[in-house]
Enzyme design. Sequence first.
Site, PDB file in Angstrom:
ATOM      1  N   CYS A 102       0.828  -1.209   0.000  1.00  0.00           N
ATOM      2  CA  CYS A 102       0.000   0.000   0.000  1.00  0.00           C
ATOM      3  C   CYS A 102       0.860   1.256   0.000  1.00  0.00           C
ATOM      4  O   CYS A 102       0.339   2.368  -0.164  1.00  0.00           O
ATOM      5  CB  CYS A 102      -0.924   0.012   1.208  1.00  0.00           C
ATOM      6  SG  CYS A 102      -1.688  -1.587   1.512  1.00  0.00           S
TER       7      CYS A 102
ATOM      8  N   HIS B 140      -9.063   3.608  -1.327  1.00  0.00           N
ATOM      9  CA  HIS B 140      -7.710   3.065  -1.174  1.00  0.00           C
ATOM     10  C   HIS B 140      -7.351   2.163  -2.352  1.00  0.00           C
ATOM     11  O   HIS B 140      -7.318   0.936  -2.215  1.00  0.00           O
ATOM     12  CB  HIS B 140      -7.611   2.319   0.156  1.00  0.00           C
ATOM     13  CG  HIS B 140      -6.248   1.765   0.453  1.00  0.00           C
ATOM     14  ND1 HIS B 140      -5.077   2.279  -0.071  1.00  0.00           N
ATOM     15  CD2 HIS B 140      -5.869   0.713   1.244  1.00  0.00           C
ATOM     16  CE1 HIS B 140      -4.047   1.568   0.378  1.00  0.00           C
ATOM     17  NE2 HIS B 140      -4.496   0.616   1.162  1.00  0.00           N
TER      18      HIS B 140
ATOM     19  N   CYS C 239     -13.114   0.276   8.346  1.00  0.00           N
ATOM     20  CA  CYS C 239     -12.279  -0.317   7.302  1.00  0.00           C
ATOM     21  C   CYS C 239     -12.441   0.462   5.998  1.00  0.00           C
ATOM     22  O   CYS C 239     -13.550   0.842   5.631  1.00  0.00           O
ATOM     23  CB  CYS C 239     -12.695  -1.763   7.036  1.00  0.00           C
ATOM     24  SG  CYS C 239     -12.696  -2.809   8.498  1.00  0.00           S
TER      25      CYS C 239
ATOM     26  N   LYS D  12     -10.286   5.908   4.107  1.00  0.00           N
ATOM     27  CA  LYS D  12     -11.603   5.470   4.557  1.00  0.00           C
ATOM     28  C   LYS D  12     -12.727   5.953   3.651  1.00  0.00           C
ATOM     29  O   LYS D  12     -13.600   5.184   3.273  1.00  0.00           O
ATOM     30  CB  LYS D  12     -11.838   5.986   5.987  1.00  0.00           C
ATOM     31  CG  LYS D  12     -13.219   5.731   6.520  1.00  0.00           C
ATOM     32  CD  LYS D  12     -13.427   4.251   6.766  1.00  0.00           C
ATOM     33  CE  LYS D  12     -14.900   3.871   6.756  1.00  0.00           C
ATOM     34  NZ  LYS D  12     -15.474   3.728   5.437  1.00  0.00           N
TER      35      LYS D  12
END
Lengths: 466, 391
Positions: B86, B335, B209, B331
């Site tokens: 990431c 992402h 998440c 969030k």
Amino acid sequence: MTVGIHAVGAYAPRRRTTAEEFEAAWGSFDAPGIEQTAVPDADEDALTMGWEAATRALDAADATASSVDYLAFASTTPPLAEEDLTVRLGSLLGIPDDATRHVFTGSTRAGTRALAAAFDAAPDRGLVVVADCPRGEPHDAREHAAGAGAAAFVVGPDAPVQVRDRAERTKPYPGTRFRETGSDTVDGIDAGTYDRNAFTRPLAAAVDAVDLGDVDAAAVQMPDGKAPYRAAGAMGLDADTIAAAETVSSLGDTAAASVPLGIATALDDGAERLLAASWGSGAGADALVFERGREVPVALDTDGDEEVSYATYLRLRGEITAEEPDGGGAYVSVPTWHRSLPQRHRLVAGRCPDCGAYTFPPEGACRGCDSLVEFERVALPGAGTVEAATEIGAGGAPPEFAELQSRSGAFGVAIVAFDTEDDETATAPAMVVDDAAVGDRVETVQRRVYTQEGVSRYGFKVRRAE
Amino acid sequence: MTDAYVVGAGQSDYGSFPDESYRSLFRTAFEDAVESVPDGMDPDRIDEAVVGTLGVGGRQLGLSGPAVTEHVGLHGVPTTRVENACAASGYAVRQAVQAVKSGMADVVLAGGVEVMTDASGDAVRYWLGVSGETEWERLSGTTFAGVYAQMASAHMREHGTTREQLSQVAVKNHANGAKNPHAQLGFECSLEDAMSAPTVAEPLTLYHCCPTTDGAAAALVVSEDVVDEFTDDPIRVAGVGASSDRVGLFQRETYSGVPASRRAAEAAYEASGYGPDDLDFAEVHDCFAIAELMAYEDIGLCEPGEAGAFVESGATKLGGETPVNTSGGLKSKGHPIGATGAGQVVEAFEQLSGHAGDRQVDDPSVGLTHNVGGSGGAAVVHVLEREGVAR
């Protein structure tokens, strides 16, 4: 005969389903004399249940696995039809690679055959492990009866429990109980009197051939709760003697482990003289008469602590659940897995000769001092404390665990600080059997981790310590 | 050694775009970045390109860098793909800065792209676990959310952090994301929504998440020698810090913080001469709500263990002492793994340029971006400043 039983361990899965659950689902329950059956968890099988019983037997005998020179494994439900499972069982337990090994299968007599063979082999320290979890088609009486359990015996000279007499007999009776090649389920022709004769006649002949004496318990093959009592008269036994060693009412049909679990129960209850009479289809029977000369340590862990509904039972047995998704899971090659067997099976960590910190797995730089050192390899006892934990909820599992989750529901995953002989700990991630929270004490258990390319991988998980 | 400057940055919308490819998304980000250069830029000026991507779905694992740069006409430009989970494109930006500072390039394109929503649920679940430690961590049954949930369990145990405090991160970031036209989940959520959402991995609920996202982002990094050709209001990369750590959480010295973030932030502060008190805003890696709380502590916005109280105080809201994740963060904005780090630089560029619209921080001069790979196996921090305005 000087070789006998030094110690006994027994295990049964904790979950139970009841006759009432079957009755509610099917309108009747077709396994007489059974109140409940033991249901293996989705990651349990004959090998892991055997490990559970074997560790208890070795603990009860105060014996180390490294002292075992003879290992036998008996089951009608070995996880693989071909492969010597005593090698994996020996690795899980830490039994030396030069121990004599035998596998017994293909008959519900396999457990007593394994015991008889061990008595003949007269090892210095033998370990006979019998574990079974038979299955039938869901509608079939044999599935209603099907239970699960394991017993293990430490065998050797000068034992407190001696074999006083033994015999075996066969009578040709095909069709009474069989499992076709490639099938997971036992079947039978259900031919009333023929079936009863097939069961009773070999048993009566074998028992007739031994000096029964005044036995206070008789562990007789228990495919259901009625068959052994029906055969009692022909064997010259009364119902109370059979009841003194009966496990079928609370565990179900445990097949090859049925009589061994009966022996464990009777010895735990203090039986002085004991008959073990097993039956296997074909048909044949073993009769062994044991006598206790002094106290024998018995470690039983066969109580249930959770009743499950019939729907949960079907899930746990994989009757109605998903299989591993097509996309496949994390690829860990068999050679990679093989390199980690000392860690998966026996929690072997590395102690840094420079700083004393533990690294698990023992590879790469020391996690204490970042030096590339030659670790001292240490098998940890398997007790530890949860330092971080969560629960992976329904549908959230990685693909390689999707089938497990479909069968047994949400599971916990924890980071555990395992105890060492020093003040240090060694940390490792582990799947949690049942549940555990941060701060809980846990202990390792051996379970099936997952299956990839047809190869089941076994390794440690953790369970809250009792 | 020359200084490095960000003269342009842009991104695609973040979301689920079955009609787009990883290449078309990258093109959108590239064109947006070029257009954002105040005095314009001819793409022929680009000397070098660095592209971050994990490669979710396995659609183009080899040569995925050149596969997107040739698509936007940067034919022949040296291109490298960076993979750090990431943190891939945070590291791509760092490599662009290194290329400029080394003197080997004057204009570098740093970008990232990921397409995550066009695969089956099972395939996505497989790919989401590939950045954890595979042999032990993943085979203990855990997931990406599971590892962060374990960190949350440790943080709660050690510091008394609550589910409500985790939920306040979600509420804040959704409030910001609702003001960001590029955001994937650009709607507000209430504390009640966040608290009562289904549990993904105890104690994390769905609102704790980040989503899976398709998207791309790009930044143009130039040298001191040429910066005046592109802008009169240069935004300088004042400091960069990066660090790595053990990939598996179980192998680290702590489970309630990200040591690589702490080390990266310390290095970036030292290089820039700024500290946490100088920041006017920060874009931090909030793949899970607990990750944002740990980031507060790791980058020094609050003392270790006090992140729960810090978010509760409102200090990180828009208008607060140090607004965090004005873009909506991972969030709410989304992402897209390989694009996330560059996307944070896009937000910092827009804030420092005064182009952040409804979510504009009042006259900012110094901002920070913080990008984490996996559960902390890699981290990279950039401190950016409006030159001539800061301090």
